[in-house]
Design a protein around this motif. Structure first.
Motif, PDB file in Angstrom:
ATOM      1  N   ARG A   1      53.286  46.755  34.095  1.00  0.00           N
ATOM      2  CA  ARG A   1      52.232  46.043  33.362  1.00  0.00           C
ATOM      3  C   ARG A   1      52.823  45.057  32.362  1.00  0.00           C
ATOM      4  O   ARG A   1      52.294  43.956  32.169  1.00  0.00           O
ATOM      5  CB  ARG A   1      51.310  47.038  32.658  1.00  0.00           C
ATOM      6  CG  ARG A   1      50.363  47.756  33.614  1.00  0.00           C
ATOM      7  CD  ARG A   1      49.336  48.583  32.872  1.00  0.00           C
ATOM      8  NE  ARG A   1      48.494  49.324  33.818  1.00  0.00           N
ATOM      9  CZ  ARG A   1      48.346  50.633  33.824  1.00  0.00           C
ATOM     10  NH1 ARG A   1      48.980  51.372  32.914  1.00  0.00           N
ATOM     11  NH2 ARG A   1      47.582  51.222  34.704  1.00  0.00           N
TER      12      ARG A   1
ATOM     13  N   LEU B   1      53.664  42.034  34.405  1.00  0.00           N
ATOM     14  CA  LEU B   1      52.586  41.305  35.064  1.00  0.00           C
ATOM     15  C   LEU B   1      51.516  40.768  34.122  1.00  0.00           C
ATOM     16  O   LEU B   1      50.886  39.747  34.420  1.00  0.00           O
ATOM     17  CB  LEU B   1      51.923  42.192  36.122  1.00  0.00           C
ATOM     18  CG  LEU B   1      52.773  42.556  37.338  1.00  0.00           C
ATOM     19  CD1 LEU B   1      51.954  43.391  38.331  1.00  0.00           C
ATOM     20  CD2 LEU B   1      53.320  41.314  38.036  1.00  0.00           C
ATOM     21  N   GLU B   2      51.295  41.423  33.000  1.00  0.00           N
ATOM     22  CA  GLU B   2      50.221  40.985  32.104  1.00  0.00           C
ATOM     23  C   GLU B   2      50.370  39.524  31.659  1.00  0.00           C
ATOM     24  O   GLU B   2      49.372  38.789  31.619  1.00  0.00           O
ATOM     25  CB  GLU B   2      50.109  41.914  30.899  1.00  0.00           C
ATOM     26  CG  GLU B   2      49.362  43.206  31.224  1.00  0.00           C
ATOM     27  CD  GLU B   2      49.273  44.160  30.040  1.00  0.00           C
ATOM     28  OE1 GLU B   2      50.025  43.961  29.060  1.00  0.00           O
ATOM     29  OE2 GLU B   2      48.443  45.091  30.099  1.00  0.00           O
TER      30      GLU B   2
ATOM     31  N   PHE C   1      49.072  37.267  34.500  1.00  0.00           N
ATOM     32  CA  PHE C   1      47.636  37.323  34.799  1.00  0.00           C
ATOM     33  C   PHE C   1      46.854  37.610  33.525  1.00  0.00           C
ATOM     34  O   PHE C   1      46.156  38.624  33.419  1.00  0.00           O
ATOM     35  CB  PHE C   1      47.358  38.408  35.850  1.00  0.00           C
ATOM     36  CG  PHE C   1      48.096  38.222  37.139  1.00  0.00           C
ATOM     37  CD1 PHE C   1      47.618  37.347  38.110  1.00  0.00           C
ATOM     38  CD2 PHE C   1      49.284  38.909  37.384  1.00  0.00           C
ATOM     39  CE1 PHE C   1      48.306  37.175  39.311  1.00  0.00           C
ATOM     40  CE2 PHE C   1      49.971  38.743  38.580  1.00  0.00           C
ATOM     41  CZ  PHE C   1      49.483  37.877  39.544  1.00  0.00           C
TER      42      PHE C   1
ATOM     43  N   TYR D   1      44.216  41.155  34.175  1.00  0.00           N
ATOM     44  CA  TYR D   1      45.031  42.284  34.629  1.00  0.00           C
ATOM     45  C   TYR D   1      45.457  43.093  33.422  1.00  0.00           C
ATOM     46  O   TYR D   1      45.852  42.524  32.393  1.00  0.00           O
ATOM     47  CB  TYR D   1      46.256  41.789  35.390  1.00  0.00           C
ATOM     48  CG  TYR D   1      47.281  42.875  35.647  1.00  0.00           C
ATOM     49  CD1 TYR D   1      47.162  43.723  36.741  1.00  0.00           C
ATOM     50  CD2 TYR D   1      48.350  43.080  34.772  1.00  0.00           C
ATOM     51  CE1 TYR D   1      48.072  44.742  36.962  1.00  0.00           C
ATOM     52  CE2 TYR D   1      49.270  44.089  34.984  1.00  0.00           C
ATOM     53  CZ  TYR D   1      49.128  44.913  36.076  1.00  0.00           C
ATOM     54  OH  TYR D   1      50.036  45.932  36.282  1.00  0.00           O
TER      55      TYR D   1
ATOM     56  N   GLN E   1      38.262  43.422  36.370  1.00  0.00           N
ATOM     57  CA  GLN E   1      38.740  44.366  37.381  1.00  0.00           C
ATOM     58  C   GLN E   1      37.595  45.222  37.928  1.00  0.00           C
ATOM     59  O   GLN E   1      37.541  45.500  39.127  1.00  0.00           O
ATOM     60  CB  GLN E   1      39.840  45.250  36.792  1.00  0.00           C
ATOM     61  CG  GLN E   1      41.142  44.491  36.556  1.00  0.00           C
ATOM     62  CD  GLN E   1      42.114  45.197  35.624  1.00  0.00           C
ATOM     63  OE1 GLN E   1      43.065  44.620  35.160  1.00  0.00           O
ATOM     64  NE2 GLN E   1      41.875  46.461  35.337  1.00  0.00           N
TER      65      GLN E   1
ATOM     66  N   ASP F   1      42.574  36.442  40.782  1.00  0.00           N
ATOM     67  CA  ASP F   1      43.757  36.773  39.988  1.00  0.00           C
ATOM     68  C   ASP F   1      43.830  38.269  39.702  1.00  0.00           C
ATOM     69  O   ASP F   1      44.915  38.862  39.703  1.00  0.00           O
ATOM     70  CB  ASP F   1      43.756  35.986  38.675  1.00  0.00           C
ATOM     71  CG  ASP F   1      44.145  34.526  38.872  1.00  0.00           C
ATOM     72  OD1 ASP F   1      44.592  34.174  39.979  1.00  0.00           O
ATOM     73  OD2 ASP F   1      43.995  33.736  37.923  1.00  0.00           O
TER      74      ASP F   1
ATOM     75  N   GLY G   1      46.945  40.491  41.032  1.00  0.00           N
ATOM     76  CA  GLY G   1      47.732  41.275  40.082  1.00  0.00           C
ATOM     77  C   GLY G   1      47.782  42.743  40.464  1.00  0.00           C
ATOM     78  O   GLY G   1      48.839  43.380  40.410  1.00  0.00           O
TER      79      GLY G   1
ATOM     80  N   ASP H   1      49.962  43.153  43.621  1.00  0.00           N
ATOM     81  CA  ASP H   1      51.383  42.960  43.266  1.00  0.00           C
ATOM     82  C   ASP H   1      51.918  44.166  42.489  1.00  0.00           C
ATOM     83  O   ASP H   1      53.088  44.515  42.625  1.00  0.00           O
ATOM     84  CB  ASP H   1      51.547  41.670  42.458  1.00  0.00           C
ATOM     85  CG  ASP H   1      51.461  40.421  43.333  1.00  0.00           C
ATOM     86  OD1 ASP H   1      51.474  40.576  44.576  1.00  0.00           O
ATOM     87  OD2 ASP H   1      51.375  39.319  42.779  1.00  0.00           O
ATOM     88  N   GLU H   2      51.070  44.787  41.690  1.00  0.00           N
ATOM     89  CA  GLU H   2      51.469  46.009  40.992  1.00  0.00           C
ATOM     90  C   GLU H   2      51.891  47.069  42.006  1.00  0.00           C
ATOM     91  O   GLU H   2      52.929  47.735  41.841  1.00  0.00           O
ATOM     92  CB  GLU H   2      50.292  46.518  40.158  1.00  0.00           C
ATOM     93  CG  GLU H   2      50.550  47.833  39.445  1.00  0.00           C
ATOM     94  CD  GLU H   2      49.286  48.375  38.801  1.00  0.00           C
ATOM     95  OE1 GLU H   2      48.938  47.958  37.689  1.00  0.00           O
ATOM     96  OE2 GLU H   2      48.637  49.233  39.450  1.00  0.00           O
TER      97      GLU H   2
END
Length: 220
Positions: A73, A76-77, A80, A84, A94, A208, A212, A215-216
């Motif tokens: 996270r 990635l945060e 996105f 995300y 989400q 997005d 995200g 991809d996580e």
């Protein structure tokens, strides 16, 4: 603006997709409240549940999954922002994405299974593919858990099962390229459903959020 149930987009014919997007059921009320950014709050209950047996894992294993998720996270945060992670705004987007995916779960699972079967033919062989007679059901169950995690990031059952499947299940035979291809296929199927069903004003945020989340999974 066209109504939500009027939106269609043509999609490619590969991976078993139809030449036009298979629309989800007639307009499902998934938008319950709006914040000032135009994002809707998805607050519907879970409509689908996995059908396989619950896995019993130790608290140590769950702690390890959560620790790995925390690291992912953080990576990635920033990529996105606002869609995300665990901030209130990101959770709203989400949950809206989760509601939209759940509305089309059966068709998404079917299309994903078609794509994964083709990937398996490249990865393995005809015999290995023939053994996967429960592929669609397995992917449907995985999709149920993915939706649950997308709606509530504290629900990590999707990763409990992902670990198991990487050790003993279908994914244990996959190469790194095959593992990524399975998730690229899932992303492609879901994004086509978003294009077909979501109003244009929220499409970018929903896309997005899904990218995200998938991809996580690829980084776990």
């Amino acid at each position: 603006m066209r109504r939500l149930d009027e939106i269609e987009r043509p999609v490619a014919g590969s991976f078993g997709f139809n030449t036009r997007a298979n629309l989800l059921p007639k307009r499902m009320k998934i938008l319950e409240a709006n914040d000032d950014s135009g994002c809707a709050v998805g607050a519907t209950a879970r409509l689908h549940q996995p059908t396989d047996e619950p896995l019993q894992v130790s608290e140590e294993e769950r702690a390890a999954i959560r620790a790995e998720l925390d690291k992912i996270r953080l990576m990635l945060e920033p990529l996105f922002p606002g869609v995300y992670g665990c901030t209130p705004g990101a959770l709203r987007v989400q949950r809206q994405a989760a509601d939209l995916i759940e509305a089309g779960l059966e068709e998404i699972a079917k299309q994903w299974a078609s794509a994964v079967e083709q990937i398996n033919r490249v990865e393995c062989n005809e015999v290995a593919v023939a053994e996967l007679d429960d592929l669609e059901l397995s992917l449907r169950n995985a999709l149920c858990r993915f939706i649950a995690h997308l709606r509530d990031p504290q629900d990590i059952e999707t990763y409990v099962y992902l670990r198991k499947h990487c050790q003993k299940g279908i994914l244990s035979r996959a190469s790194p390229a095959g593992f990524n291809a399975v998730h690229i296929a899932l992303k492609r199927v879901i994004l086509h459903h978003i294009y077909a069903r979501a109003p244009s004003r929220v499409q970018r945020k929903l896309i997005d959020a899904v990218v995200g989340a998938i991809d996580e999974r690829r980084l776990m």
